[in-house]
Enzyme design. Structure first.
Site, PDB file in Angstrom:
ATOM      1  N   GLU A  22      22.542   1.955 -46.550  1.00 50.24           N
ATOM      2  CA  GLU A  22      21.679   2.607 -45.572  1.00 50.24           C
ATOM      3  C   GLU A  22      20.812   3.619 -46.298  1.00 50.24           C
ATOM      4  O   GLU A  22      21.265   4.276 -47.231  1.00 50.24           O
ATOM      5  CB  GLU A  22      22.490   3.353 -44.498  1.00 50.24           C
ATOM      6  CG  GLU A  22      23.289   2.452 -43.590  1.00 50.24           C
ATOM      7  CD  GLU A  22      24.684   2.181 -44.114  1.00 50.24           C
ATOM      8  OE1 GLU A  22      25.105   2.828 -45.093  1.00 50.24           O
ATOM      9  OE2 GLU A  22      25.356   1.309 -43.549  1.00 50.24           O
ATOM     10  N   TYR A  34      14.868   0.519 -54.016  1.00 52.24           N
ATOM     11  CA  TYR A  34      15.824  -0.530 -53.668  1.00 52.24           C
ATOM     12  C   TYR A  34      15.147  -1.894 -53.576  1.00 52.24           C
ATOM     13  O   TYR A  34      15.717  -2.910 -53.966  1.00 52.24           O
ATOM     14  CB  TYR A  34      16.552  -0.194 -52.370  1.00 52.24           C
ATOM     15  CG  TYR A  34      17.507   0.972 -52.522  1.00 52.24           C
ATOM     16  CD1 TYR A  34      18.426   1.027 -53.560  1.00 52.24           C
ATOM     17  CD2 TYR A  34      17.494   2.023 -51.616  1.00 52.24           C
ATOM     18  CE1 TYR A  34      19.295   2.092 -53.703  1.00 52.24           C
ATOM     19  CE2 TYR A  34      18.367   3.097 -51.747  1.00 52.24           C
ATOM     20  CZ  TYR A  34      19.262   3.125 -52.792  1.00 52.24           C
ATOM     21  OH  TYR A  34      20.125   4.166 -52.932  1.00 52.24           O
TER      22      TYR A  34
END
Length: 75
Positions: A22, A34
């Site tokens: 998350e 990411y």
């Protein structure tokens, strides 16, 4: 990032099918990092963070069979 990359290799060696994480919706720099590491947006968790009620973006990186080959196209 390098720590996450090492962990990713460890998970693949142990046969992980996917890794999920998350990240705050407002943290665009982390989301970009990411994405570079092969993660894609998967879901949203509304009001996930208790300090300010901010949403969390759930990101996932999927492996075919633990070899590190990605199942997702375009990543």
């Amino acid at each position: 990032y390098s720590g996450k990359s090492r962990r990713s290799r460890t998970y693949r060696r142990r046969g992980a099918a996917r890794i999920m994480l998350e990240v705050r919706r407002s943290n665009e720099a982390a989301q970009a990092l990411y994405r570079q590491a092969g993660f894609a947006e998967f879901d949203v968790r509304p009001r996930y963070y208790s300090d300010n009620g901010e949403d969390a973006i759930v990101m996932v990186r999927t492996f075919s069979d633990g070899t590190g080959e990605s199942l997702r196209s375009g990543v």
